[in-house]
Every structure is written in structure tokens, then in C-alpha cells.
Motif scaffolding. Structure first.
Motif, short mmCIF file in Angstrom:
data_model
loop_
_atom_site.label_atom_id
_atom_site.label_comp_id
_atom_site.label_asym_id
_atom_site.label_seq_id
_atom_site.Cartn_x
_atom_site.Cartn_y
_atom_site.Cartn_z
N GLU A 189 -14.44 4.59 0.23
CA GLU A 189 -13.31 4.12 1.04
C GLU A 189 -13.60 2.74 1.61
N LEU A 249 -5.67 4.69 -1.24
CA LEU A 249 -6.93 3.96 -1.40
C LEU A 249 -7.61 4.33 -2.72
N VAL A 253 -11.53 -0.67 1.01
CA VAL A 253 -10.99 -1.43 2.15
C VAL A 253 -11.48 -2.87 2.10
#
Length: 445
Positions: free
Chosen positions: A416, A362, A420
Motif C-alpha cells: 500500500e 490501490l 501511495v
């Protein structure tokens, strides 16, 4: 200064570093000359303190600062010269006696260990296929929510003066609680409304009010639970002298505009709209959670590369410590209770490896695609965190502002989530319509 790479295995690097005593002394001399003009010591004119006196008075502390600064600067230079991307802070292991180094009698020698970031090509996010379960807000769900709201805001109307209180009624009473005939702190109230069967009072209190009538006086004999929060009352028998002012029966609420106005809204239509929005928000969040879980599974399947050992060990340590606390509190799944410690460690190390791998993936996707978080987003998260500690908000904010590691932990989930969301916006996402029950049942698995 001498820097030599002595080990390069996998993602681990080790460097031998040596800084001569003469170089440290030169740095000390320079530091003394830097601060000497600003010093104001008793017995000397301002700015005229001899270098020898400064060395005698502050040399040890200054040398300690110089050693710390030299180690940090040397480590940074070694990493930059070797063109490494460190995966965490370097570990330093000093050689010899640090006291001799501080005294200027020995060179500064140490080994520096650092893990480096793995080199890998992240998957093209446009090729990722994700299934996102979605559910619509049903009219029945809105009706149920309205009924629950009416139940929570139940109204009561007086029963007749001779009517006996039933379970579910509200009884308005005065009471004085006594232990061994003496009133105790917090045991007295006037015009207290007690809903029979609500379980809000200690065991036996509400039950003994069933059957009372308006104007009746009654002594309630109860015992405080052994685990009662107040240690002075826990486990003790008490008598509550009560006087009943009124017995009220629950009134069936009419869900209409008047009901909505009683909640501070303009109309039932506005209340219904707010409930729909709230239910939709819950469904959207659950849907996103499912999509994220599926996405992380796809990312995990698409990547395989060596992981920085220290990062895995640190992640495993946190997971294992949490498991130990859960075990101590008796909150471990039966399946885990039956496993050996070796099997548990193997299982949770694999979880740690997955978390580290996904974190690196990520982070790399975010870096390549210039995903960033704003200071406003960080400040909002900080305020939300502080609000979890009413009355201590300022201390919480100051703690985070003074602790870079804590602030980094606050920023990590924000970043994060943004990565995403970026990937979900680029990936091949297929919506699958499911029921509300199915959507939330998956959350429990």
C-alpha cells in the motif's frame, strides 16, 4: 464432474458441483498404486503390499485427502472456466453425509460460493490534486531538543556534608526493605541513586528523603500500591531502613563539545546535525501522512462501484471486534457512548466499506502500473516485527514463515505504501507551508 452456475447476483457467484463416487474411487485406486511401491509394512516385502491391504489400512485417510484435493481443483477450474477474478477464498457447503462419500457410497456434492472482484476503471492518477502540508525545522526546535537532551542526561555535583536534600537533588543511599520486620526479595540495594521528585519509586519513598543529610540514617514507612505488579507486595506496608551516603545537587549542563562527547559524538556540530535530521524526519513523516490522508479522500471521492460482500463483512467484523474490546476496556469516545448499537454499526460499516473500496482501488492502480515489492523489503519488515518481541525473534520469524495469511498481512501495508508513493509521484501535489504545531495538530483530529 459436473459444475453448474446456479446464482449470479451482483458480485456473488454460486456453483453447484458434483463429482461421482466412481470418479473418486478411480482417484483412490490411482493414489494407492502411486504409493504402494514405496510402502514398507510388516509382513510384506518392500513395495509388494497388496492394493486391497493398503485400501483397508489407509483408504479412509487417502479418500479424505482426495476429497480435499478434488474440491480445491474443482473450485479453481470452475473459477478459471468462468473467467472470474475471485475476491477471496471460496466458501464450500457440502450436501449429504460426508461419511457416505468417504465410504464410496455417495457422490461428492456441494455448493461453492465466491465473491468476484468488481470491474472498474481507476482514475488517472495524474489528474488527482493533493495538498501536502510541509514545515521547516526551526532553530528554536533544535534548541529545545538540546535542552531536553541535557535534562535527560543531567549531571549532579556533591552538596556540603551538612546540606539538606531538596526536591530535584540526587541522593545516594543504601536501603533494606522489610515487611513485618522481615526483608523481602528485591527490597535491598547499595549505592542506589534516587532523584527526589522523579516519581520512580513507590509513593512516599522519595518524599521522605527530602531534608536528609550525608551520613544520616532514616526509616521510610511506605505502602505498596494495590495495583503493584508483584502480588506478594501489593497493598502491604513496608519499612525501608536507609543510610545516606551523599546528597548531590543538579548541575546546569553546558551544551558544548564536551557535552556532545559525553554522548559518544565528536562535537556539538555533529550532535546538532543529528537532531536536525531527526526533527526533519518527524516533519517529513507527518507531512507524508497528511498527503496520504488527502490522497485517500480524493480516491474515495473519485470511485463508486459495488463491493464484494464477504470482504466488507470481514473488514466490518474486525472493526466491530476492536470496538467491543475498546468498550470493555473503557476506552471509547464519549460521542460513541451516546450512540445506539444500530447507529454505531451503520457508522462503522461505512468505514469498512471505505477501507475495502480504497484497498481495491490501490490494488488495481498498483496492478495496472506494475508496482511491486521486493523480498528484501518484506524481510526488513519481518525483522522489524520480530524486534518488537525481544528474546522471541526466532519464534516470531518462524510463525510468519509458516503462516501464509500472517505473511500476507505483513506484505499488505508495504505494498500500500509503495502504491501511495507511486501515486504521489504522479499526482498534482501542492505543498502548503504550515507551522510544526499546525502539522501535528492535524494528526490529532
Amino acid at each position: 464432474m459436473e459444475v453448474t452456475q446456479t446464482k449470479a447476483e451482483g458480485l456473488s457467484r454460486t456453483f453447484a458441483v458434483k463429482v461421482s463416487a466412481s470418479e473418486l474411487q478411480s482417484k483412490l485406486d490411482a493414489r494407492i498404486e502411486e504409493i504402494r511401491p514405496t510402502m514398507n509394512l510388516k509382513g510384506f516385502r518392500p513395495g509388494k503390499v497388496p492394493a486391497s491391504h493398503v485400501r483397508k489400512m489407509f483408504g479412509r485417510d487417502l479418500m479424505g485427502e482426495i476429497i480435499d484435493k478434488t474440491v480445491n481443483e474443482t473450485n479453481q477450474k470452475a473459477i478459471e472456466d468462468a473467467e472470474l477474478r475471485p475476491a477471496g477464498q471460496p466458501d464450500v457447503h457440502l450436501e449429504g453425509d460426508i461419511e457416505d462419500v468417504v465410504k464410496g457410497e455417495a457422490d461428492l456434492a456441494y455448493h461453492m460460493h465466491v465473491d468476484v472482484m468488481p470491474e472498474f476503471e481507476p482514475v488517472d492518477v495524474k489528474t488527482i490534486k493533493v495538498t501536502r502540508p510541509v514545515a521547516e525545522v526551526a532553530d528554536e526546535q533544535v534548541d529545545e531538543a538540546l535542552k531536553n537532551l541535557a535534562e535527560q542526561n543531567k549531571q549532579y555535583e556533591p552538596r556540603g556534608k551538612t546540606a539538606k536534600a531538596k526536591d530535584g537533588d540526587a541522593v545516594v543511599i543504601d536501603f533494606v526493605g522489610k515487611i513485618d520486620g522481615e526483608p523481602f526479595d528485591g527490597g535491598t540495594a547499595e549505592q542506589q541513586t534516587v532523584v527526589l521528585g522523579s516519581g520512580r519509586f513507590i509513593p512516599g519513598f522519595e518524599e521522605q528523603l527530602v531534608g536528609v543529610k550525608t551520613g544520616e540514617e532514616k526509616n521510610l514507612e511506605v505502602s505498596f500500591p494495590e495495583d503493584y505488579p508483584s502480588k506478594d507486595l501489593a497493598g502491604k506496608a513496608a519499612v525501608f531502613e536507609t543510610k545516606v551516603h551523599e546528597v548531590r545537587a543538579p548541575k546546569e549542563a553546558e551544551i558544548n563539545d564536551e557535552f556532545a562527547k559525553g554522548l559518544g559524538l565528536e562535537s556539538l556540530e555533529q550532535l546538532t546535525g543529528l537532531i536536525k535530521d531527526q526533527l526533519k524526519g518527524e516533519l517529513d513523516q507527518a507531512s507524508r501522512n497528511k498527503a496520504k490522508r488527502d490522497l485517500l479522500d480524493r480516491l474515495d471521492e473519485a470511485h463508486s462501484f459495488d463491493l464484494p460482500p464477504n470482504m466488507v463483512e470481514a473488514e466490518f467484523g474486525q472493526i466491530w471486534d476492536q470496538l467491543q474490546r475498546e468498550m470493555d476496556a473503557g476506552r471509547v469516545d464519549d460521542a460513541d457512548k451516546e450512540k445506539s448499537e444500530d447507529d454505531l454499526k451503520k457508522e462503522y460499516r461505512e468505514i469498512a466499506e471505505r477501507r475495502v473500496r480504497l484497498g481495491l482501488v490501490l490494488a488495481e492502480i498498483g496492478r495496472v502500473n506494475n508496482v511491486q515489492i521486493t523480498e528484501q523489503e518484506v524481510q526488513q519488515a519481518l525483522i522489524q516485527e520480530a524486534r518488537q518481541y525481544p528474546g522471541q525473534e526466532r519464534q516470531v520469524i518462524e510463525f510468519f514463515q509458516k503462516n501464509p495469511n500472517a505473511m500476507a498481512q505483513l506484505r499488505a501495508p508495504i505494498y500500500e505504501d509503495k502504491v501511495v508513493d507511486y501515486i504521489l509521484g504522479e499526482a498534482d501535489v501542492t505543498d502548503k507551508t504550515v507551522s510544526r504545531e499546525e502539522l501535528f495538530k492535524e494528526d490529532e483530529e
